[in-house]
Scaffold this motif. Structure first.
Motif, PDB file in Angstrom:
ATOM      1  N   ASP A 260       0.688  -1.565  -0.205  1.00 22.69           N
ATOM      2  CA  ASP A 260      -0.050   0.157  -0.353  1.00 22.69           C
ATOM      3  C   ASP A 260       0.905   1.340  -0.244  1.00 22.69           C
ATOM      4  O   ASP A 260       0.552   2.198   0.091  1.00 22.69           O
ATOM      5  N   GLY A 261       1.613   1.306  -0.213  1.00 23.90           N
ATOM      6  CA  GLY A 261       2.737   2.253   0.023  1.00 23.90           C
ATOM      7  C   GLY A 261       3.865   2.641   1.453  1.00 23.90           C
ATOM      8  O   GLY A 261       4.289   3.407   1.030  1.00 23.90           O
ATOM      9  N   SER A 262       3.002   1.903   1.883  1.00 19.97           N
ATOM     10  CA  SER A 262       3.924   2.371   3.409  1.00 19.97           C
ATOM     11  C   SER A 262       4.987   2.021   3.476  1.00 19.97           C
ATOM     12  O   SER A 262       6.075   0.999   3.009  1.00 19.97           O
ATOM     13  N   ALA A 263       6.110   2.591   4.239  1.00 14.18           N
ATOM     14  CA  ALA A 263       7.266   2.491   5.078  1.00 14.18           C
ATOM     15  C   ALA A 263       7.428   1.124   5.441  1.00 14.18           C
ATOM     16  O   ALA A 263       6.805   0.522   5.821  1.00 14.18           O
ATOM     17  N   PRO A 264       8.978   0.325   5.049  1.00 11.00           N
ATOM     18  CA  PRO A 264       8.817  -0.764   5.897  1.00 11.00           C
ATOM     19  C   PRO A 264       9.082  -0.562   7.403  1.00 11.00           C
ATOM     20  O   PRO A 264       9.286   0.091   7.267  1.00 11.00           O
ATOM     21  N   LEU A 265       8.911  -1.831   8.444  1.00 10.66           N
ATOM     22  CA  LEU A 265       8.334  -1.241   9.850  1.00 10.66           C
ATOM     23  C   LEU A 265       9.925  -2.805  10.180  1.00 10.66           C
ATOM     24  O   LEU A 265       9.157  -3.944   9.647  1.00 10.66           O
ATOM     25  N   GLU A 266      10.666  -2.447  11.078  1.00  8.72           N
ATOM     26  CA  GLU A 266      11.858  -3.572  11.761  1.00  8.72           C
ATOM     27  C   GLU A 266      11.128  -3.536  12.993  1.00  8.72           C
ATOM     28  O   GLU A 266      10.925  -2.430  13.444  1.00  8.72           O
ATOM     29  N   GLN A 267      10.635  -4.751  13.536  1.00 10.78           N
ATOM     30  CA  GLN A 267      10.644  -5.817  15.229  1.00 10.78           C
ATOM     31  C   GLN A 267      10.791  -6.464  14.979  1.00 10.78           C
ATOM     32  O   GLN A 267      12.047  -7.054  14.334  1.00 10.78           O
ATOM     33  N   ARG A 268      11.602  -6.416  16.261  1.00 12.32           N
ATOM     34  CA  ARG A 268      13.128  -6.673  16.813  1.00 12.32           C
ATOM     35  C   ARG A 268      12.141  -7.095  18.103  1.00 12.32           C
ATOM     36  O   ARG A 268      11.279  -7.166  18.703  1.00 12.32           O
ATOM     37  N   SER A 269      12.622  -8.767  17.993  1.00  9.43           N
ATOM     38  CA  SER A 269      11.338  -9.607  20.074  1.00  9.43           C
ATOM     39  C   SER A 269      12.974 -10.369  20.528  1.00  9.43           C
ATOM     40  O   SER A 269      13.430 -10.923  20.069  1.00  9.43           O
ATOM     41  N   ALA A 270      12.353 -11.143  21.391  1.00  6.69           N
ATOM     42  CA  ALA A 270      13.451 -12.199  22.313  1.00  6.69           C
ATOM     43  C   ALA A 270      12.739 -12.729  23.092  1.00  6.69           C
ATOM     44  O   ALA A 270      11.374 -12.206  23.364  1.00  6.69           O
ATOM     45  N   TRP A 271      12.604 -14.257  22.787  1.00  6.77           N
ATOM     46  CA  TRP A 271      12.053 -15.486  23.837  1.00  6.77           C
ATOM     47  C   TRP A 271      13.313 -15.825  24.813  1.00  6.77           C
ATOM     48  O   TRP A 271      14.444 -16.442  24.173  1.00  6.77           O
ATOM     49  N   ARG A 272      12.928 -16.498  26.103  1.00  9.43           N
ATOM     50  CA  ARG A 272      14.052 -17.027  26.728  1.00  9.43           C
ATOM     51  C   ARG A 272      14.075 -18.524  26.335  1.00  9.43           C
ATOM     52  O   ARG A 272      12.853 -18.615  25.969  1.00  9.43           O
ATOM     53  N   LEU A 273      14.942 -19.055  27.131  1.00  3.92           N
ATOM     54  CA  LEU A 273      15.069 -20.754  25.450  1.00  3.92           C
ATOM     55  C   LEU A 273      15.139 -21.252  27.518  1.00  3.92           C
ATOM     56  O   LEU A 273      16.371 -21.372  27.630  1.00  3.92           O
ATOM     57  N   LEU A 274      14.316 -22.127  27.594  1.00  5.47           N
ATOM     58  CA  LEU A 274      14.363 -22.781  29.006  1.00  5.47           C
ATOM     59  C   LEU A 274      15.254 -24.352  28.426  1.00  5.47           C
ATOM     60  O   LEU A 274      13.689 -24.400  27.207  1.00  5.47           O
ATOM     61  N   PHE A 275      15.210 -25.147  29.544  1.00  7.07           N
ATOM     62  CA  PHE A 275      15.721 -26.842  29.006  1.00  7.07           C
ATOM     63  C   PHE A 275      14.285 -27.449  29.740  1.00  7.07           C
ATOM     64  O   PHE A 275      14.175 -27.165  30.450  1.00  7.07           O
ATOM     65  N   PRO A 276      14.281 -28.502  29.321  1.00  7.61           N
ATOM     66  CA  PRO A 276      13.014 -29.662  30.104  1.00  7.61           C
ATOM     67  C   PRO A 276      13.590 -29.618  31.732  1.00  7.61           C
ATOM     68  O   PRO A 276      12.815 -29.995  32.280  1.00  7.61           O
ATOM     69  N   LEU A 277      14.899 -30.179  31.338  1.00 12.17           N
ATOM     70  CA  LEU A 277      15.463 -30.339  33.043  1.00 12.17           C
ATOM     71  C   LEU A 277      15.209 -28.567  33.813  1.00 12.17           C
ATOM     72  O   LEU A 277      15.081 -28.597  34.729  1.00 12.17           O
ATOM     73  N   GLU A 278      15.860 -27.757  33.002  1.00  9.52           N
ATOM     74  CA  GLU A 278      15.879 -26.108  33.867  1.00  9.52           C
ATOM     75  C   GLU A 278      13.893 -25.456  34.475  1.00  9.52           C
ATOM     76  O   GLU A 278      14.091 -25.228  35.367  1.00  9.52           O
ATOM     77  N   LEU A 279      13.428 -26.674  33.465  1.00 10.46           N
ATOM     78  CA  LEU A 279      11.679 -26.134  33.525  1.00 10.46           C
ATOM     79  C   LEU A 279      11.255 -26.811  34.875  1.00 10.46           C
ATOM     80  O   LEU A 279      10.815 -26.089  35.469  1.00 10.46           O
ATOM     81  N   ARG A 280      11.757 -28.287  34.731  1.00  5.70           N
ATOM     82  CA  ARG A 280      11.737 -28.837  36.038  1.00  5.70           C
ATOM     83  C   ARG A 280      11.934 -28.378  37.634  1.00  5.70           C
ATOM     84  O   ARG A 280      10.983 -27.890  37.853  1.00  5.70           O
ATOM     85  N   TYR A 281      12.876 -27.481  37.263  1.00  5.86           N
ATOM     86  CA  TYR A 281      13.787 -27.097  38.629  1.00  5.86           C
ATOM     87  C   TYR A 281      12.800 -25.891  38.996  1.00  5.86           C
ATOM     88  O   TYR A 281      12.501 -25.812  39.883  1.00  5.86           O
ATOM     89  N   VAL A 282      12.829 -25.456  38.419  1.00  4.71           N
ATOM     90  CA  VAL A 282      13.002 -23.799  38.439  1.00  4.71           C
ATOM     91  C   VAL A 282      10.668 -24.265  39.162  1.00  4.71           C
ATOM     92  O   VAL A 282      10.344 -22.945  40.097  1.00  4.71           O
ATOM     93  N   LEU A 283       9.743 -25.045  38.289  1.00  6.00           N
ATOM     94  CA  LEU A 283       8.848 -25.244  38.420  1.00  6.00           C
ATOM     95  C   LEU A 283       8.947 -25.998  40.596  1.00  6.00           C
ATOM     96  O   LEU A 283       7.420 -25.235  40.776  1.00  6.00           O
ATOM     97  N   GLY A 284       9.844 -26.455  40.195  1.00  3.85           N
ATOM     98  CA  GLY A 284       9.751 -27.251  41.779  1.00  3.85           C
ATOM     99  C   GLY A 284      10.040 -26.300  43.089  1.00  3.85           C
ATOM    100  O   GLY A 284       9.887 -26.398  44.119  1.00  3.85           O
ATOM    101  N   VAL A 285      10.966 -25.614  42.664  1.00  5.20           N
ATOM    102  CA  VAL A 285      11.415 -24.125  43.622  1.00  5.20           C
ATOM    103  C   VAL A 285      10.143 -23.532  43.709  1.00  5.20           C
ATOM    104  O   VAL A 285      10.228 -23.075  45.221  1.00  5.20           O
ATOM    105  N   HIS A 286       9.033 -23.314  43.144  1.00  6.04           N
ATOM    106  CA  HIS A 286       7.829 -22.845  42.706  1.00  6.04           C
ATOM    107  C   HIS A 286       6.879 -23.198  43.832  1.00  6.04           C
ATOM    108  O   HIS A 286       5.692 -22.256  43.471  1.00  6.04           O
ATOM    109  N   GLY A 287       7.328 -24.743  44.118  1.00  7.96           N
ATOM    110  CA  GLY A 287       5.820 -25.137  44.503  1.00  7.96           C
ATOM    111  C   GLY A 287       4.950 -25.913  42.912  1.00  7.96           C
ATOM    112  O   GLY A 287       3.613 -26.279  43.931  1.00  7.96           O
ATOM    113  N   PHE A 288       6.130 -26.537  42.745  1.00  5.38           N
ATOM    114  CA  PHE A 288       4.619 -27.020  41.048  1.00  5.38           C
ATOM    115  C   PHE A 288       5.563 -28.456  41.054  1.00  5.38           C
ATOM    116  O   PHE A 288       6.732 -28.803  41.113  1.00  5.38           O
TER     117      PHE A 288
END
Length: 261
Positions: free
Chosen positions: A196-224
C-alpha cells in the motif's frame, strides 16, 4: 525504515489474520489438558490472552469461568469487543496479583511464558501463578523448546519469508532468528512490508530459551509438581481430541502441565 515495538500486537485484527485458528486448536488443547489432569474447578486465568479468542472459547464452549490477562491495551480492547464473555484485565505476567487462590488453572499459550527473560522475572511469574492458584490448581503452558537449539540450526540458517492479505493489502515479512547464548535468548528480527506504499517496519523480539530439566527445576522451586513435559502433541504440533502424550523433547515446541502443591 520505521521501528515497531510489535506490529501484530499493536494491530490485533492483523494478528488474527496472520495466525488464523478457526478450529480453536490451542484452546481445545488447553481444555483437554485441564480435563485429563483434573483441574479442581472451572476458574481459569488465560495469562497472555492476546486477542481473547482462546479465552472466549474456554469460557463459552468449554464452560469455564475465564479471566484473560494481557499487558497490551490494544489486545485487551479488541478482546472485549470481539471475543466477549471472559473478564479481561491488564496485567504484567512477570508480576501480578489477581487474588490469592482465585483460579483453578492458569493457561499460558504461544510462548508467553518466555517473555520472562531474566531469572528474577521468571521467579516473579511463577510466584504470581502459585499465589493465584488454589491448592491442586494446574499450570498449563506451551512454548518454544530450548533443547531444540542444541546442535539444531535449521531455524537459524536462513531467513524465512511469508505473506498474507487483509482488506485488500498484502503484507509480507522476512524473519531472521538467532540465539544469544550468553543471555539464553532466541532473538527475532522481522521486517514487514506492504503493497500500500507504506514504509517498511522493523520489529525485534526475544524469548527466553528454557531447557526441560531447567523448567522442571524452577517449577519445583516455586511449589509445582510436573505432571507432563513433552514436545508433542500440542497446539502447533498435531493436537487433537484426546491425543496420546509423547515423552520426548526433540521438537521445537515444549508443553508442560504442573500442579500447585
Amino acid at each position: 525504515m520505521t521501528a515497531a515495538a510489535n506490529f501484530l500486537t499493536d494491530h490485533p485484527e492483523l494478528y488474527e489474520a496472520r495466525f488464523p485458528d478457526p478450529e480453536r486448536v490451542a484452546a481445545r488443547w488447553a481444555e483437554h489438558c485441564l480435563r485429563r489432569y483434573g483441574a479442581p474447578g472451572r476458574r481459569v486465568l488465560d495469562l497472555g490472552c492476546g486477542t481473547g479468542r482462546d479465552a472466549a472459547w474456554l469460557h463459552g464452549t468449554a464452560g469455564r469461568r475465564v479471566t484473560g490477562a494481557d499487558l497490551s491495551p490494544q489486545m485487551l480492547s479488541y478482546a472485549r469487543t470481539h471475543h466477549v464473555g471472559p473478564s479481561y484485565v491488564r496485567a504484567d505476567l512477570r508480576d501480578f496479583d489477581l487474588g490469592t487462590g482465585a483460579f483453578d488453572a492458569v493457561v499460558c499459550l504461544d510462548s508467553a511464558f518466555l517473555y520472562c527473560h531474566a531469572n528474577e522475572e521468571l521467579d516473579g511469574m511463577l510466584a504470581s501463578c502459585r499465589a493465584a492458584l488454589a491448592p491442586g490448581g494446574l499450570l498449563v503452558a506451551e512454548m518454544r523448546n530450548g533443547a531444540f537449539f542444541l546442535g539444531r540450526t535449521e531455524l537459524l540458517d536462513a531467513p524465512s519469508r511469508g505473506e498474507f492479505a487483509w482488506r485488500g493489502v498484502t503484507y509480507a515479512h522476512e524473519t531472521t532468528l538467532s540465539v544469544d547464548r550468553t543471555a539464553q535468548l532466541l532473538r527475532r528480527r522481522r521486517v514487514w512490508t506492504a503493497d500500500d506504499g507504506s514504509a517498511p517496519l522493523e520489529q525485534r523480539s526475544a524469548w527466553r530459551l528454557l531447557f526441560p530439566l531447567e523448567l522442571r527445576y524452577v517449577l519445583g522451586v516455586h511449589g509445582f509438581r510436573v505432571l507432563a513435559l513433552h514436545d508433542g502433541p500440542g497446539p502447533r504440533v498435531g493436537a487433537g481430541a484426546g491425543p496420546r502424550v509423547g515423552g520426548g523433547a526433540d521438537g521445537d515446541r515444549l508443553h508442560v502441565v504442573a500442579v500447585r502443591v
